[in-house]
Design a protein around this motif. Sequence first.
Motif, short mmCIF file in Angstrom:
data_model
loop_
_atom_site.label_atom_id
_atom_site.label_comp_id
_atom_site.label_asym_id
_atom_site.label_seq_id
_atom_site.Cartn_x
_atom_site.Cartn_y
_atom_site.Cartn_z
N ARG A 1 0.81 -1.21 0.00
CA ARG A 1 0.00 0.00 0.00
C ARG A 1 0.85 1.27 0.00
N LEU A 2 0.43 2.19 -0.87
CA LEU A 2 0.99 3.54 -0.89
C LEU A 2 -0.07 4.44 -0.26
N ASP A 3 0.01 4.69 1.03
CA ASP A 3 -1.05 5.41 1.73
C ASP A 3 -0.64 6.80 2.18
N GLU A 4 0.54 7.27 1.71
CA GLU A 4 0.98 8.62 2.06
C GLU A 4 0.94 9.49 0.81
N ILE A 5 0.24 10.63 0.89
CA ILE A 5 0.12 11.53 -0.26
C ILE A 5 1.40 12.33 -0.40
N ILE A 6 2.06 12.18 -1.55
CA ILE A 6 3.35 12.84 -1.80
C ILE A 6 3.17 14.10 -2.63
N ARG A 7 2.23 14.05 -3.59
CA ARG A 7 2.10 15.13 -4.59
C ARG A 7 1.72 16.46 -3.96
N GLN A 8 0.77 16.45 -3.02
CA GLN A 8 0.26 17.69 -2.46
C GLN A 8 1.12 18.14 -1.28
N LYS A 9 1.68 19.34 -1.38
CA LYS A 9 2.59 19.85 -0.34
C LYS A 9 1.88 20.76 0.67
N ASP A 10 0.85 21.47 0.23
CA ASP A 10 0.12 22.37 1.12
C ASP A 10 -0.62 21.53 2.17
N PRO A 11 -0.31 21.72 3.47
CA PRO A 11 -0.93 20.86 4.52
C PRO A 11 -2.45 20.89 4.51
N ALA A 12 -3.04 22.09 4.30
CA ALA A 12 -4.50 22.19 4.32
C ALA A 12 -5.11 21.44 3.14
N LEU A 13 -4.53 21.62 1.95
CA LEU A 13 -5.03 20.91 0.77
C LEU A 13 -4.75 19.42 0.87
N LYS A 14 -3.65 19.07 1.49
CA LYS A 14 -3.32 17.66 1.66
C LYS A 14 -4.38 16.95 2.49
N GLU A 15 -4.86 17.62 3.52
CA GLU A 15 -5.92 17.04 4.34
C GLU A 15 -7.20 16.88 3.53
N ALA A 16 -7.49 17.86 2.65
CA ALA A 16 -8.67 17.76 1.79
C ALA A 16 -8.56 16.58 0.84
N VAL A 17 -7.37 16.35 0.31
CA VAL A 17 -7.15 15.22 -0.59
C VAL A 17 -7.37 13.90 0.16
N LYS A 18 -6.90 13.85 1.40
CA LYS A 18 -7.10 12.64 2.22
C LYS A 18 -8.59 12.38 2.44
N GLN A 19 -9.33 13.46 2.69
CA GLN A 19 -10.77 13.31 2.89
C GLN A 19 -11.45 12.77 1.63
N LEU A 20 -11.04 13.29 0.47
CA LEU A 20 -11.59 12.79 -0.79
C LEU A 20 -11.26 11.33 -0.99
N ALA A 21 -10.03 10.94 -0.63
CA ALA A 21 -9.62 9.54 -0.78
C ALA A 21 -10.46 8.62 0.10
N ARG A 22 -10.97 9.16 1.22
CA ARG A 22 -11.82 8.36 2.11
C ARG A 22 -13.29 8.45 1.72
N GLY A 23 -13.59 9.22 0.67
CA GLY A 23 -14.97 9.36 0.22
C GLY A 23 -15.79 10.34 1.03
N GLU A 24 -15.13 11.22 1.78
CA GLU A 24 -15.84 12.18 2.64
C GLU A 24 -16.09 13.47 1.86
N VAL A 25 -16.98 13.40 0.88
CA VAL A 25 -17.20 14.51 -0.04
C VAL A 25 -17.81 15.72 0.67
N ARG A 26 -18.85 15.49 1.47
CA ARG A 26 -19.48 16.60 2.18
C ARG A 26 -18.48 17.30 3.11
N GLU A 27 -17.67 16.52 3.80
CA GLU A 27 -16.70 17.08 4.73
C GLU A 27 -15.63 17.90 4.00
N VAL A 28 -15.18 17.39 2.84
CA VAL A 28 -14.10 18.09 2.14
C VAL A 28 -14.61 19.42 1.56
N ILE A 29 -15.86 19.46 1.12
CA ILE A 29 -16.41 20.73 0.62
C ILE A 29 -16.47 21.75 1.76
N GLY A 30 -16.91 21.29 2.93
CA GLY A 30 -16.94 22.18 4.09
C GLY A 30 -15.55 22.64 4.47
#
Length: 390
Positions: free
Chosen positions: A151-180
Amino acid sequence: MEQHRHLSVSQRNAVEDVLTSRDRMMALEGVAGGGKTTSLTAVREGAERAGYQVEGLAPTSRAAQKLAEAGIETQTLQRHLARGEQQGDGQKRLYVVDESSMASTKQIHTFVERLKENDRVLFVGDVRQHEAVEAGRPYAQLQEAGMRTARLDEIIRQKDPALKEAVKQLARGEVREVIGNLNSQCRVHEIGDLQERISEIAREYVRSPERTLVVSPDNASRHEINEAIHRTMQSERKVSTDEQRVHVLYARQGVTGADRQHARNYEKGDVLRCSKGSKPLGIEPGEYARVSHVGRESNTLTVKRHGGKELSYDPRRLQGVTVYRDSERKFAEGDRVQLTAPYHEQRLASRELATIERIESDGNLKLRMDSGARSSSRRNSIRISSTVML
């Protein structure tokens, strides 16, 4: 692994897991932005040192092109299967099957049946991404059945911490949460008025065309946005004002796979592309034809092929057909375009982006591909969309 000190901990662990496994088949499951290409480069180098010939396969030409960036000679899975059964030569091979979640049960079954004694397989993908158009979800089912998975479970591409967290939320399928989350960061901007919204989209696009992606939910707004961007690019002198009308094809989105089996869902003038072809009907893969008659009662289509020859057939007998309508669209030098079908003659993949360098008098488009290649395409041999494909 000493020669790959640049790998992250997640990448290093995944590569070591793949290279030390004794299993004949295993998976590499990775989140978007997890550094898959870099990891596969390390896998390829390690496998080649162990005497393996590494071959890449992918369900789409675009995915095959991305896999090739890891230095792996790659072709589409469909083309590999179309070669039929091959004689074994004793060579050790590692097949890397990218975007495995998009492969159907029938494709994976045929592929695995043909493996030779010295062959090994690395299925690469993400079970949360797109699944096969045809029946089945074999990649996920193999994992559920216990196939060893790195498993490759660490996001490397996104460097901005806030956006990186949003990408993690999308990867978990948390669409409503990531929009908020994005809204709280003031990264979501809503413009109520339609024309003002389109104008703002065009202005934002013009600021950085190569780094901007515009997404629209329907064809009507797509055409409006394309036109607005085209005109704004011209006003900023980033696109020539000398335009030429070019024939293009656009897919009839409402015609699904089931719909394509019934003649009543076709219209006279529809353009068909047969991706798989048909030996019984004498149709070559990738051939185009135009519907000249629709037999609703008999469930038959009559199509006019290249050279004017007509053919009548039951649409249930022909698989892999895409239905298009044609129209004219204005293009100018400097317009951004996207290929919507592979162009095998020049090794160009579907969804590749390019810029029009020159429009010649005979309708030939000189394209500068974002990948660095250059291609000339006859106006009827490649289907393209103006400015951006939404």
